[in-house]
Design a protein around this motif. Structure first.
Motif, PDB file in Angstrom:
ATOM      1  N   ALA A   7     -12.329  -4.103  -0.433  1.00 46.05           N
ATOM      2  CA  ALA A   7     -11.108  -4.570  -1.101  1.00 46.05           C
ATOM      3  C   ALA A   7     -11.445  -5.488  -2.270  1.00 46.05           C
ATOM      4  O   ALA A   7     -10.807  -5.429  -3.335  1.00 46.05           O
ATOM      5  CB  ALA A   7     -10.208  -5.293  -0.100  1.00 46.05           C
ATOM      6  N   GLU A   8     -12.466  -6.355  -2.102  1.00 39.71           N
ATOM      7  CA  GLU A   8     -12.870  -7.248  -3.185  1.00 39.71           C
ATOM      8  C   GLU A   8     -13.418  -6.453  -4.374  1.00 39.71           C
ATOM      9  O   GLU A   8     -13.158  -6.787  -5.533  1.00 39.71           O
ATOM     10  CB  GLU A   8     -13.921  -8.237  -2.677  1.00 39.71           C
ATOM     11  N   ILE A   9     -14.188  -5.391  -4.077  1.00 42.22           N
ATOM     12  CA  ILE A   9     -14.735  -4.561  -5.154  1.00 42.22           C
ATOM     13  C   ILE A   9     -13.610  -3.865  -5.915  1.00 42.22           C
ATOM     14  O   ILE A   9     -13.604  -3.814  -7.153  1.00 42.22           O
ATOM     15  CB  ILE A   9     -15.725  -3.526  -4.564  1.00 42.22           C
ATOM     16  N   ARG A  10     -12.642  -3.329  -5.167  1.00 42.84           N
ATOM     17  CA  ARG A  10     -11.504  -2.654  -5.830  1.00 42.84           C
ATOM     18  C   ARG A  10     -10.718  -3.633  -6.693  1.00 42.84           C
ATOM     19  O   ARG A  10     -10.292  -3.300  -7.798  1.00 42.84           O
ATOM     20  CB  ARG A  10     -10.601  -2.003  -4.772  1.00 42.84           C
ATOM     21  N   PHE A  11     -10.528  -4.857  -6.187  1.00 44.41           N
ATOM     22  CA  PHE A  11      -9.780  -5.850  -6.952  1.00 44.41           C
ATOM     23  C   PHE A  11     -10.524  -6.233  -8.227  1.00 44.41           C
ATOM     24  O   PHE A  11      -9.930  -6.345  -9.306  1.00 44.41           O
ATOM     25  CB  PHE A  11      -9.526  -7.095  -6.097  1.00 44.41           C
ATOM     26  N   ALA A  12     -11.864  -6.445  -8.113  1.00 44.36           N
ATOM     27  CA  ALA A  12     -12.652  -6.803  -9.287  1.00 44.36           C
ATOM     28  C   ALA A  12     -12.620  -5.684 -10.328  1.00 44.36           C
ATOM     29  O   ALA A  12     -12.518  -5.939 -11.539  1.00 44.36           O
ATOM     30  CB  ALA A  12     -14.098  -7.101  -8.865  1.00 44.36           C
ATOM     31  N   PHE A  13     -12.676  -4.440  -9.869  1.00 48.34           N
ATOM     32  CA  PHE A  13     -12.598  -3.292 -10.785  1.00 48.34           C
ATOM     33  C   PHE A  13     -11.244  -3.256 -11.489  1.00 48.34           C
ATOM     34  O   PHE A  13     -11.160  -3.018 -12.705  1.00 48.34           O
ATOM     35  CB  PHE A  13     -12.836  -2.004  -9.995  1.00 48.34           C
ATOM     36  N   THR A  14     -10.185  -3.497 -10.744  1.00 44.92           N
ATOM     37  CA  THR A  14      -8.832  -3.499 -11.331  1.00 44.92           C
ATOM     38  C   THR A  14      -8.699  -4.596 -12.374  1.00 44.92           C
ATOM     39  O   THR A  14      -8.114  -4.394 -13.446  1.00 44.92           O
ATOM     40  CB  THR A  14      -7.784  -3.706 -10.224  1.00 44.92           C
ATOM     41  N   LEU A  15      -9.261  -5.772 -12.076  1.00 41.20           N
ATOM     42  CA  LEU A  15      -9.168  -6.902 -12.997  1.00 41.20           C
ATOM     43  C   LEU A  15      -9.903  -6.590 -14.303  1.00 41.20           C
ATOM     44  O   LEU A  15      -9.384  -6.834 -15.400  1.00 41.20           O
ATOM     45  CB  LEU A  15      -9.767  -8.144 -12.331  1.00 41.20           C
ATOM     46  N   GLU A  16     -11.096  -6.031 -14.182  1.00 42.06           N
ATOM     47  CA  GLU A  16     -11.874  -5.701 -15.378  1.00 42.06           C
ATOM     48  C   GLU A  16     -11.216  -4.582 -16.176  1.00 42.06           C
ATOM     49  O   GLU A  16     -11.154  -4.623 -17.412  1.00 42.06           O
ATOM     50  CB  GLU A  16     -13.289  -5.283 -14.972  1.00 42.06           C
ATOM     51  N   THR A  17     -10.696  -3.582 -15.464  1.00 42.31           N
ATOM     52  CA  THR A  17     -10.092  -2.436 -16.137  1.00 42.31           C
ATOM     53  C   THR A  17      -8.822  -2.824 -16.883  1.00 42.31           C
ATOM     54  O   THR A  17      -8.497  -2.221 -17.918  1.00 42.31           O
ATOM     55  CB  THR A  17      -9.782  -1.329 -15.108  1.00 42.31           C
ATOM     56  N   ALA A  18      -8.087  -3.815 -16.374  1.00 42.05           N
ATOM     57  CA  ALA A  18      -6.852  -4.238 -17.034  1.00 42.05           C
ATOM     58  C   ALA A  18      -7.122  -4.661 -18.473  1.00 42.05           C
ATOM     59  O   ALA A  18      -6.342  -4.354 -19.388  1.00 42.05           O
ATOM     60  CB  ALA A  18      -6.206  -5.375 -16.247  1.00 42.05           C
ATOM     61  N   GLU A  19      -8.241  -5.357 -18.705  1.00 43.04           N
ATOM     62  CA  GLU A  19      -8.573  -5.793 -20.060  1.00 43.04           C
ATOM     63  C   GLU A  19      -8.905  -4.589 -20.951  1.00 43.04           C
ATOM     64  O   GLU A  19      -8.494  -4.535 -22.113  1.00 43.04           O
ATOM     65  CB  GLU A  19      -9.757  -6.756 -20.012  1.00 43.04           C
ATOM     66  N   ASN A  20      -9.654  -3.640 -20.402  1.00 37.71           N
ATOM     67  CA  ASN A  20      -9.999  -2.456 -21.188  1.00 37.71           C
ATOM     68  C   ASN A  20      -8.776  -1.589 -21.472  1.00 37.71           C
ATOM     69  O   ASN A  20      -8.661  -0.986 -22.541  1.00 37.71           O
ATOM     70  CB  ASN A  20     -11.069  -1.647 -20.458  1.00 37.71           C
ATOM     71  N   LEU A  21      -7.845  -1.524 -20.510  1.00 37.64           N
ATOM     72  CA  LEU A  21      -6.613  -0.768 -20.740  1.00 37.64           C
ATOM     73  C   LEU A  21      -5.769  -1.426 -21.833  1.00 37.64           C
ATOM     74  O   LEU A  21      -5.154  -0.733 -22.652  1.00 37.64           O
ATOM     75  CB  LEU A  21      -5.815  -0.654 -19.438  1.00 37.64           C
ATOM     76  N   ALA A  22      -5.742  -2.758 -21.834  1.00 41.87           N
ATOM     77  CA  ALA A  22      -5.002  -3.462 -22.891  1.00 41.87           C
ATOM     78  C   ALA A  22      -5.618  -3.180 -24.256  1.00 41.87           C
ATOM     79  O   ALA A  22      -4.906  -2.951 -25.245  1.00 41.87           O
ATOM     80  CB  ALA A  22      -4.990  -4.962 -22.603  1.00 41.87           C
ATOM     81  N   GLU A  23      -6.959  -3.163 -24.319  1.00 44.81           N
ATOM     82  CA  GLU A  23      -7.642  -2.858 -25.579  1.00 44.81           C
ATOM     83  C   GLU A  23      -7.384  -1.408 -25.995  1.00 44.81           C
ATOM     84  O   GLU A  23      -7.185  -1.105 -27.170  1.00 44.81           O
ATOM     85  CB  GLU A  23      -9.140  -3.105 -25.430  1.00 44.81           C
ATOM     86  N   MET A  24      -7.346  -0.520 -25.015  1.00 48.62           N
ATOM     87  CA  MET A  24      -7.092   0.900 -25.285  1.00 48.62           C
ATOM     88  C   MET A  24      -5.694   1.095 -25.875  1.00 48.62           C
ATOM     89  O   MET A  24      -5.514   1.796 -26.872  1.00 48.62           O
ATOM     90  CB  MET A  24      -7.242   1.691 -23.980  1.00 48.62           C
ATOM     91  N   GLU A  25      -4.699   0.446 -25.255  1.00 53.64           N
ATOM     92  CA  GLU A  25      -3.326   0.583 -25.735  1.00 53.64           C
ATOM     93  C   GLU A  25      -3.165  -0.009 -27.129  1.00 53.64           C
ATOM     94  O   GLU A  25      -2.522   0.583 -28.007  1.00 53.64           O
ATOM     95  CB  GLU A  25      -2.365  -0.092 -24.760  1.00 53.64           C
ATOM     96  N   ALA A  26      -3.771  -1.190 -27.358  1.00 58.61           N
ATOM     97  CA  ALA A  26      -3.674  -1.834 -28.675  1.00 58.61           C
ATOM     98  C   ALA A  26      -4.304  -0.946 -29.754  1.00 58.61           C
ATOM     99  O   ALA A  26      -3.774  -0.817 -30.869  1.00 58.61           O
ATOM    100  CB  ALA A  26      -4.356  -3.198 -28.645  1.00 58.61           C
ATOM    101  N   ALA A  27      -5.438  -0.315 -29.438  1.00 58.02           N
ATOM    102  CA  ALA A  27      -6.103   0.556 -30.410  1.00 58.02           C
ATOM    103  C   ALA A  27      -5.253   1.781 -30.725  1.00 58.02           C
ATOM    104  O   ALA A  27      -5.156   2.208 -31.885  1.00 58.02           O
ATOM    105  CB  ALA A  27      -7.469   0.977 -29.871  1.00 58.02           C
ATOM    106  N   LEU A  28      -4.609   2.354 -29.708  1.00 57.47           N
ATOM    107  CA  LEU A  28      -3.762   3.534 -29.929  1.00 57.47           C
ATOM    108  C   LEU A  28      -2.559   3.194 -30.808  1.00 57.47           C
ATOM    109  O   LEU A  28      -2.205   3.947 -31.718  1.00 57.47           O
ATOM    110  CB  LEU A  28      -3.298   4.095 -28.584  1.00 57.47           C
ATOM    111  N   LEU A  29      -1.929   2.046 -30.533  1.00 52.86           N
ATOM    112  CA  LEU A  29      -0.774   1.651 -31.342  1.00 52.86           C
ATOM    113  C   LEU A  29      -1.193   1.331 -32.774  1.00 52.86           C
ATOM    114  O   LEU A  29      -0.452   1.592 -33.721  1.00 52.86           O
ATOM    115  CB  LEU A  29      -0.080   0.452 -30.695  1.00 52.86           C
ATOM    116  N   ALA A  30      -2.392   0.756 -32.926  1.00 53.63           N
ATOM    117  CA  ALA A  30      -2.894   0.488 -34.274  1.00 53.63           C
ATOM    118  C   ALA A  30      -3.196   1.786 -35.011  1.00 53.63           C
ATOM    119  O   ALA A  30      -2.950   1.900 -36.222  1.00 53.63           O
ATOM    120  CB  ALA A  30      -4.144  -0.387 -34.194  1.00 53.63           C
TER     121      ALA A  30
END
Length: 536
Positions: A7-30
């Protein structure tokens, strides 16, 4: 590996991925605004590649495979083998949403995939099977063109960050707040013993506790830009849904506010931005006919002012027709014909059940929302202001305290009652002689350095009937550009107060915004100075 470790590994992965998803969305909108092979596309590719690699490490197979296909599509786009079209950007935004959903399912340890999984893979495959095109041909077929004005800029500043679960941080802040109260009580008790050594030690501990409190409160401050960026995608989707051309302009993105405030103000902001898109911004044809550019601009701005944070939502749309608002208020029984004199029609917009739309739309028009926005803002000890010029646009300002937990205050006494004023509103204090008090009673103002200063006696405003002392004081408070002297019996001095909310039985007492427990166990009430002056 235990279930807890997984569960800790899944949570850490989700936390890290959230930042990359935000960067992905910002790049697409740009990319939609800057359709060129460059930094934005590289950032998009980098975000997807990072998510794929992390998914491979933690065993998120569905995420890894989907990112692999998406990365292949981006590779062909980066090599200019595919055209950068609006349809392709829309597909990649759907891929972003799908990756987010897959990550959520992985965090919840759910083996299924969303129903759209196979459909999106099929659409990606259809793009991958397109033959490669000559770059010159792609330039001729380009369907996305840069806007004439303002594109939203994203900060690329790298920061050294230690990640911590927000719930743990909230627990720490709550403990620090209680520690401030306990330290204040301890210092008060030690002073009564008269032991100099113990008093000195208690004062040193109190100073350290206050320093810890100041540092800890900084941890919970977040830039308002993180909140604003969420609306860029929403306006993109609303543009496609309504046929309106909507642009978002942001300012003051580095202004910081309490994380708890940011979470609680998100829904009111969401409703206000939707209202601006639905009620405010006209269709491209209507805007062109009115001499405006075809695209409508919704602006989000934030700044700090006198110990508060101000968030402004403005649009350059059609504004609010006051006569229409007044008529609707009469039709719905919100006011009577005899109440119209002196009434600002805009105040009716915050009444429950009010709406000016003939038919409800997908976005608004059911008469639910603006009253809730006002209720939430006032529940956060905030204020809501509305301005509108017909044909020019509408502006809503939300004023909020910087923190919900603590306040820098100045304590005064009237009779046996203690009151706290926000320190940022206090300009200066004055000694009032018996002669000054007589002049005040006869003319209602104080002559301060040759200027007339309006005065309000808190004894009268708060209906306190204890006899007044011979010598009294005035606290000069500033609200906006106006200064008013508040007459009190005693000045108790500055302090940091832990704010305790009033019970529901006192929610209609608008001139009191909260209370605090002092070191000796007594209670002081926190005055809402703007509301007090408005009421008086």
């Amino acid at each position: 590996m235990t279930r807890e470790e997984q569960a800790e590994i899944r949570f850490a992965f989700t936390l890290e991925t959230a930042e990359n998803l935000a960067e992905m969305e910002a790049a697409l909108l740009a990319l939609e605004h800057r359709p060129e092979i460059g930094d934005d596309l590289n950032a998009l590719f980098r975000a997807v590649h990072t998510i794929k690699g992390s998914a491979s490490i933690v065993g998120a197979e569905a995420v890894e495979l989907f990112c692999h296909d998406t990365e292949h599509l981006l590779s062909r786009l980066r090599e200019q083998e595919l055209p950068l079209t609006r349809d392709l950007v829309a597909l990649l935004l759907q891929c972003h949403d799908h990756i987010r959903a897959l990550v959520s399912l992985f965090e919840a340890d759910t083996p299924t995939v969303p129903p759209t999984h196979a459909q999106l893979l099929s659409r990606i495959a259809s793009w991958l099977t397109l033959p490669a095109h000559d770059p010159a041909d792609l330039q001729a077929r380009e369907t996305l063109t840069p806007p004439a004005t303002d594109a939203v800029a994203e900060s690329s500043t790298d920061r050294r960050i230690v990640k911590i679960e927000s719930g743990k941080l909230d627990q720490l802040i709550n403990l620090v707040v209680e520690l401030v109260t306990a330290s204040s009580e301890l210092e008060s008790h030690v002073k009564r013993t008269g032991d100099p050594a113990a008093t000195e030690s208690a004062a040193a501990v109190s100073l350290l506790v206050k320093q810890v409190q100041e540092r800890a409160m900084v941890f919970r401050m977040v830039p308002v830009g993180d909140l604003f960026r969420r609306f860029q995608r929403m306006l993109h989707d609303l543009s496609a849904e309504t046929g309106k051309q909507l642009r978002l302009r942001t300012a003051g993105v580095d202004t910081e506010l309490d994380k708890v405030l940011a979470e609680k103000i998100r829904e009111p902001l969401l409703h206000l931005v939707r209202n601006a898109a639905d009620h405010g911004i006209e269709s491209p044809a209507a805007r062109t006919a009115a001499g405006k550019p075809p695209f409508g601009t919704i602006s989000l701005n934030a700044w700090q002012e006198a110990g508060s944070i101000v968030i402004e939502i403005a649009d350059d749309g059609q504004g609010i027709n006051r006569e229409n608002v007044l008529q609707r208020g009469l039709e719905r029984g919100l006011i009577r014909p005899g109440d119209i004199a002196g009434l600002d029609p805009l105040s009716l917009i915050f009444e429950p059940g009010f709406s000016t739309l003939e038919q409800a739309t997908k976005l608004s028009g059911r008469g639910v929302g603006m009253d809730v926005v006002k209720q939430i803002v006032e529940g956060l000890r905030g204020k809501l202001e509305l301005e509108s010029l017909e044909g020019r646009g509408t502006t809503v300002r939300i004023r909020l305290p910087l923190s919900l937990a603590l306040i820098d205050g100045f304590m005064v006494a009237v009779g046996d009652s203690l009151f706290i004023m926000p320190m940022e509103l206090v300009d200066e204090t004055l000694d009032l002689s018996p002669a000054d008090q007589q002049r005040l009673a006869s003319r209602g103002y104080h002559d301060l350095r040759g200027a007339a200063l309006p005065c309000l006696d808190l004894r009268d405003a708060l209906q306190i009937s204890v006899p007044a002392p011979a010598s009294r004081f005035a606290v000069v408070a500033r609200t906006g550009t106006k200064r008013t002297a508040l007459v009190v019996d005693r000045l108790e001095g500055a302090l940091k107060a832990v704010i305790k909310p009033l019970g529901t039985a006192y929610r209609d007492v608008r001139i009191i915004s909260g209370a605090t427990i002092l070191g000796d166990g007594s209670i002081a009430l926190i005055l809402d100075i703007p509301e007090l002056l408005k009421t008086a």
